[in-house]
Write an enzyme that holds these catalytic residues in place. Structure first.
Site, PDB file in Angstrom:
ATOM      1  N   PRO A  23      -0.245  21.154  22.951  1.00  0.00           N
ATOM      2  CA  PRO A  23       0.054  22.595  22.894  1.00  0.00           C
ATOM      3  C   PRO A  23       1.548  22.812  22.997  1.00  0.00           C
ATOM      4  CG  PRO A  23      -0.807  21.982  25.057  1.00  0.00           C
ATOM      5  CD  PRO A  23      -0.921  20.763  24.197  1.00  0.00           C
ATOM      6  N   MET A  24       2.103  23.620  22.099  1.00  0.00           N
ATOM      7  CA  MET A  24       3.550  23.861  22.082  1.00  0.00           C
ATOM      8  C   MET A  24       3.817  25.343  21.862  1.00  0.00           C
ATOM      9  SD  MET A  24       4.815  20.499  19.908  1.00  0.00           S
ATOM     10  CE  MET A  24       3.400  20.494  18.786  1.00  0.00           C
ATOM     11  N   CYS A 106       4.086  23.431  32.303  1.00  0.00           N
ATOM     12  CA  CYS A 106       5.196  24.146  31.674  1.00  0.00           C
ATOM     13  C   CYS A 106       6.243  24.544  32.707  1.00  0.00           C
ATOM     14  CB  CYS A 106       4.681  25.386  30.955  1.00  0.00           C
ATOM     15  SG  CYS A 106       5.970  26.308  30.091  1.00  0.00           S
ATOM     16  N   HIS A 177       1.667  14.639  31.282  1.00  0.00           N
ATOM     17  CA  HIS A 177       2.983  14.482  30.669  1.00  0.00           C
ATOM     18  C   HIS A 177       3.780  13.568  31.597  1.00  0.00           C
ATOM     19  CE1 HIS A 177       6.575  16.550  28.474  1.00  0.00           C
ATOM     20  NE2 HIS A 177       6.917  15.339  28.882  1.00  0.00           N
ATOM     21  N   GLY A 219       6.953  12.159  24.711  1.00  0.00           N
ATOM     22  CA  GLY A 219       7.789  11.219  23.979  1.00  0.00           C
ATOM     23  C   GLY A 219       7.101  10.381  22.928  1.00  0.00           C
TER      24      GLY A 219
END
Length: 341
Positions: A23-24, A106, A177, A219
């Site tokens: 998700p971005m 986030c 992450h 990454g």
């Protein structure tokens, strides 16, 4: 994810391996996901983060609507109030999403001011209550996406504590992450690049929790890299690399899922996107809403620069229609012909 006899995606618990597109914010909207689905049938796609209040009180069709072609697609929610998240999850499940994911990663100032996102790493009990509340009202998997820690936290106990809390609450999967988030002193962009990656920390979490689904994010630049991580984790997420060059997704179904698939036909993708853009324009949208996600589609190929120029200029003009996509693709065709001559 699993498929029923009619080819529809059903809310099954995760089965490894899973390749997902992360998700971005401002990127993975419905048009981006429609594009990515042209390259891979199997990758799990995610929405942008949708704040629980917006899902409850905002324009739901605009925020949550999607094309069935996008499945399997998961809804990522942001929030820290169990009752609101439960209601937002219920609404999302009603739209047909195959998973509800809670954002605990986030680092943006806007997210921190709402007391959710990465700052929730400091309060795993709150995250657990949110997960439990969502699990009570939906039948689809409820998952969490987090960091390995924030600020001065030790990633050892910080990640272990968060993981154990959400699993006890019923979380079906944990995506990690593999970076810390620094809530003070780094911008959101810097938080995606500056804190060092610690893949070994995620691998260790999986080694110590073999029965849990644990996916890795951060990454990952290619499907080849994702396959390396899939030797140590159940899932791998690819983010900006897939957005900037959607073609990297073309090998997902074959390399990750072992499916015999025909090579991707760029002309067919352009035709599908032109048809999609036509429907969007007819509904009151603009061509640029679709084409802004496509500029990297022919990354590194002859004619790619001209392709980008056409989309960046002509697709943004008032009244621009799907024919602009056809014109842009002709630049690729001509470039290939010149390259072959």
């Amino acid at each position: 994810m699993a498929e029923d006899s009619k080819g529809q995606w059903t809310p099954a618990i995760y089965t490894a391996p899973v390749l997902a597109v992360a998700p971005m914010m401002d990127w993975t909207d419905r048009h981006c996901r429609f594009l990515h689905r042209q390259f891979t049938r199997r990758a799990l796609l995610y929405t942008e983060m949708v704040v629980a209040d917006a899902a409850i009180h905002g324009p739901r069709e605009r925020l949550l609507g999607f094309d069935d072609v996008e499945q399997p697609v998961a809804l990522q929610l942001g929030g820290s109030e169990p009752k609101k998240l439960a209601e937002a999850a219920r609404i999302g499940a009603g739209f047909g999403y195959c998973e509800i994911n809670l954002n605990v990663g986030c680092p943006s100032d806007r997210v921190q001011s709402g007391t959710f996102g990465a700052c929730l790493m400091k309060t795993p009990d709150i995250v657990a209550r949110c997960v439990a509340a969502m699990k009570e009202v939906v039948d689809v998997p409820v998952t969490v996406k987090c960091r390995i820690g924030v600020d001065e936290q030790d990633p050892g106990p910080a990640l272990d504590g968060l993981a154990q809390a959400v699993w006890m609450a019923g979380a079906d999967a944990l995506w990690v992450h593999a970076r810390k988030a620094w809530l003070q002193g780094l911008s959101p962009k810097e938080n995606r690049e500056v804190p060092p990656l610690d893949y070994e920390r995620v691998y260790r979490l999986k080694q110590e929790n073999t029965s849990r689904f644990i996916g890795l994010n951060g990454g990952v630049q290619s499907i080849a890299e994702a396959l390396v991580h899939l030797d140590h984790a159940d899932g791998a997420m690819i983010g900006r690399a897939a957005y900037q060059n959607p073609g990297v997704l073309a090998e997902v179904d074959r390399l990750v899922y072992g499916e015999a698939v025909d090579p991707v036909d760029p002309g067919e993708i352009i035709a599908a996107m032109a048809e999609h853009a036509g429907r969007h324009i007819a509904a009151g949208g603009r061509l640029s809403h679709v084409t802004r996600h496509m500029v990297g589609m022919f990354h590194g190929q002859p004619g790619a620069r001209r392709f980008r120029q056409i989309l960046s200029t002509e697709a943004t003009r008032p009244g621009a229609g799907p024919e602009v996509l056809t014109k842009a693709h002709q630049a690729i065709t001509q470039g290939l012909e010149l390259h072959a001559a």
